[in-house]
Design a protein around this motif. Structure first.
Motif, PDB file in Angstrom:
ATOM      1  N   THR A 154      -0.292   4.572  -2.822  1.00  0.00           N
ATOM      2  CA  THR A 154       0.952   4.004  -2.692  1.00  0.00           C
ATOM      3  C   THR A 154       1.731   3.910  -4.098  1.00  0.00           C
ATOM      4  OG1 THR A 154       0.386   2.795  -0.568  1.00  0.00           O
ATOM      5  CG2 THR A 154       2.463   2.166  -1.675  1.00  0.00           C
ATOM      6  N   HIS A 156       4.775   1.947  -5.494  1.00  0.00           N
ATOM      7  CA  HIS A 156       5.949   0.910  -5.078  1.00  0.00           C
ATOM      8  C   HIS A 156       6.470   0.400  -6.346  1.00  0.00           C
ATOM      9  CE1 HIS A 156       3.231  -2.613  -6.422  1.00  0.00           C
ATOM     10  NE2 HIS A 156       2.157  -1.933  -6.134  1.00  0.00           N
ATOM     11  N   ILE A 167       7.860  -0.115  -1.243  1.00  0.00           N
ATOM     12  CA  ILE A 167       6.863   1.108  -1.179  1.00  0.00           C
ATOM     13  C   ILE A 167       8.025   2.271  -1.227  1.00  0.00           C
ATOM     14  CG2 ILE A 167       5.575   2.535   0.265  1.00  0.00           C
ATOM     15  CD1 ILE A 167       4.384   0.118   1.373  1.00  0.00           C
ATOM     16  N   GLN A 170       4.112   7.342  -0.201  1.00  0.00           N
ATOM     17  CA  GLN A 170       2.788   7.269   0.354  1.00  0.00           C
ATOM     18  C   GLN A 170       2.047   8.515   0.589  1.00  0.00           C
ATOM     19  OE1 GLN A 170       2.676   4.059   3.358  1.00  0.00           O
ATOM     20  NE2 GLN A 170       1.743   2.646   2.016  1.00  0.00           N
TER      21      GLN A 170
END
Length: 208
Positions: A154, A156, A167, A170
């Protein structure tokens, strides 16, 4: 041109992905102006030097002095390093910050002064397996212990929490029967290299 600072602690494979993208794309919107390491022996520093990028070390010892750092709490060390990183970034006119395997937790003024301008790469699918202590192989071990069917990485935005920001990107991979932390990491790593570039491009555009 978006001026980026990349913060590192270890081998720097994700830093290398950012360097390689910049070299191979004439229209790349960012330039890595400085690499800042929390450890003086990080191989990422060698990668930066090879690419002709300025690099500095901002560790508790380097910013507080050995005696003060030995007596300081983790919170005090993080605060001192965060303030030193902020000073370095402001001095260089940095537009945004990328945490690429950076193991210190940024806190204090830098979070506000670079609000929505700091991204972090995390080796799991947040919000699962985030927070204090969840880094590197610790994450992969936790994923396997929980018998998850998939994992990944991820990118973020960084806020005042630990792995809690919005986020942006991903990438998912399956968890295979017989996986070890090493084999799971090997499957995730190429996706990390893609995700961190995508995250920085989003930061440059401000579209997230």
């Amino acid at each position: 041109m978006f001026k980026a600072a990349v913060l590192v602690s270890g081998g720097g494979t994700n830093l290398q992905s950012l360097i390689d993208y910049h070299k191979s794309h004439a229209d790349c919107p960012y330039k890595i102006c400085v690499v800042i390491s929390s450890t003086k022996n990080a191989y990422a520093l060698e990668r930066a030097r090879t690419a002709g990028i300025d690099c500095v070390v901002k560790s508790p010892f380097s910013v507080m002095g050995k005696e003060a750092a030995q007596k300081a709490s983790r919170e005090e060390k993080n605060a001192a390093v965060s303030d030193a990183v902020l000073e370095e970034c402001k001095l260089r006119g940095i537009d945004g910050i990328v945490l690429a395997g950076y193991l210190s937790v940024l806190q204090g003024k830098i979070i506000q002064e670079y609000k929505n301008k700091i991204i972090n790469l995390h080796p799991a699918l947040l919000p699962k397996f985030g927070g204090v202590g969840m880094w590197g192989h610790n994450v992969h071990e936790a994923v396997l212990a929980a018998k998850e069917k998939e994992s990944g990485c991820t990118v973020h935005l960084v806020d005042g929490g630990c792995d809690t920001g919005k986020i942006l990107v991903q990438k998912k991979v399956p968890v295979m029967p017989g996986d070890t932390p090493d084999s799971l990491y090997e499957r995730i790593a190429p996706n990390e290299h893609k995700a961190i570039v995508e995250g920085l491009l989003m930061l440059c555009s401000g579209k997230f």
